[in-house]
Enzyme design. Structure first.
Site: not given
Ligand code: CAO
Length: 435
Positions: A407-408
């Site tokens: 999850d950036h």
């Protein structure tokens, strides 16, 4: 006893015999000053008649289709307060937005402030993004001001909605049905792209309809949510597991009599334990406000298991406190339980990170979907012998492809690459798992 008042059609300019197209209240409804009571429409304009008082509606004195003029009785009301005199809110056919202003462009009335959207936390976005509104289509659509306002509030594009009212006029119910469809259907309409066409495949050849299993439907919903709400990045890497494989075979030989089989997956769990300790951000979740990270002090690892009914993810608990053999044993138990449909919801909850291993099947790389609220998932493909240039010559090495999706919002690209490099290091030299 409170006064019963007659609410009449106020001064509506030069209009006579204007048709009642919508009645927004019912007997017994409590209304506030300025709440719309009925909607009128001539061939030139649509207008809403707001309530001049706060109170309770007693009787409706008109029906849809009636023609009314200034002074005609609309409703009777038991007033509970006295306030400003009514003013018909008019929207001409050319300027239909006057009574239902677009929040960004029109001044807000202090008496009836524009509704504000409910706050949505950063990690709890709506299930689907609103469809952008085509303003030209929205303006041309045939709907009353209150319906236009309602559509604005929900972000529904009137231009895309078919009306079920008189002369195809769009009603509130049509908007509700449109929004419901966008939210519940697997269509992509809610994402602002063209909806998936409905195709009768039997026109091209013989077909068979197979219902999705309950697991298919549940995982489908979660995967879809995670795919559209988590900004994914997948970091690919390759680990040299030549020595690991020798050790694994030796272990399996030694434990043959006990029936324990150590697969690459057990080593990967051990390697993940070390990596999570080194990079604790990978062992976190965004909290519901989207403002904080919840850092976990425990290490539970989810393992995707392929079953005839679909994908399930049992969670192996406290992996940091278990030996390689214990992890291998629990893995076998969990996959048997999964395939026998014996997993409870508790068996599948509390994971910190997941592993999706397709190594026993094949493939060189893939992009696994993060199992939110976890922030990363490790995909593993099939190990292959490859020539590796080492000390001036090519040597055959067993190379394991890794695909780490994360999850950036929580993990930067540099940390993603550091994490897989760390995994490479421990997998290529299993002594490091002891550190
Ligand atoms: N490279 C090469 N061989 C591998 C390997 C890899 N990365 N991973 C496993 N293998 C080998 C194993 O060593 C085993 O070989 P042996 O029988 O010679 O020992 C064989 O492939 C089969 O392994 P396995 O799949 O039974 O065992 P596992 O521990 O690797 O995996 C489990 C267990 C439950 C994860 C697996 O059976 C499974 O269900 N995988 C699918 C997961 C999945 O569907 N993921 C996709 C999720 S997204 O849709």
């Amino acid at each position: 006893m409170a006064d019963v008042k007659d609410i009449l059609v106020p001064d509506i300019g030069d209009f006579e015999g204007v048709e009642v197209i919508e009645i927004m209240v019912s007997p017994g409804d409590t209304v506030s000053v300025e709440d719309p009571l009925v909607s009128l429409e001539s061939d030139k304009a649509a207008m809403e008649i707001p309530s001049p008082d706060a109170g309770t509606v007693k009787e409706i004195k008109v029906s849809i289709g009636d023609k009314v003029s200034q002074g005609n009785l609309l409703v009777t009301m038991e007033a509970s307060a006295t306030e400003a005199a009514p003013v018909a809110k008019e929207a001409t056919a050319e300027e239909p937005e006057q009574a239902a202003p677009a929040p960004a462009t029109a001044p807000k009335k202090p008496a009836a402030p524009a509704p504000t959207a409910a706050p949505v936390s950063a990690n709890r976005p709506p299930p689907v993004a609103p469809t952008p509104i085509d303003e030209a289509g929205f303006r041309k659509a045939y709907a009353s001001p209150s319906v236009r306002k309602f559509a604005r509030e929900l972000g529904a594009d009137l231009g895309q909605i078919s009306g079920s009212g008189n002369k195809d006029r769009i009603l509130k119910e049509d908007i509700k049905a449109f929004v419901k469809k966008a939210l519940t259907s697997g269509s992509t309409g809610g994402l602002g792209v063209a909806p998936m066409p409905e195709i009768d495949f039997s026109q091209f050849g013989e077909i068979e309809i197979q219902p999705l299993t309950r697991i298919n439907k549940l995982t489908g919903q979660f995967l879809h949510r995670n795919w559209v709400t988590v900004p994914h990045v997948t970091q690919f890497d390759e680990a040299d597991i030549t020595e690991l494989e020798k050790f694994r075979k030796q272990l399996n030989e030694e434990h043959k009599s006990e029936g324990t089989r150590v697969t690459v997956l057990a080593f990967l769990m051990k390697a993940l334990v070390s990596a999570l300790k080194e990079y604790p951000r990978f062992n976190s979740s965004l909290d519901t406000t989207g403002e904080n990270l919840v850092l976990k002090q425990y290490i539970h690892i989810g393992v995707a298991v392929d079953t005839p009914d679909g994908l399930v993810v049992p969670v192996i608990r406290d992996c940091d406190r278990k030996s390689l053999i214990e992890l291998a044993t629990e893995l076998i138990e969990a996959s048997i339980k999964a395939r026998d449909k014996k997993l409870s919801p508790a068996d599948m909850s509390g994971g910190c990170i997941s592993i999706s291993s397709l190594g026993g099947i094949g493939g060189t790389a893939f992009t696994p979907i993060v199992n939110a609220p976890e922030v990363a998932i490790l995909g593993v493909s099939r190990a292959q012998m490859k020539p590796v240039y080492k000390d001036g010559e090519f040597v055959p090495r067993l190379i394991l492809p890794l695909s780490l999706s994360y999850d950036h919002r929580v993990i930067d690209g540099a940390d993603g690459a550091r994490f897989t490099s760390f995994l490479n290091k421990v997998l290529s030299d299993t002594r490091r798992l002891l550190l």
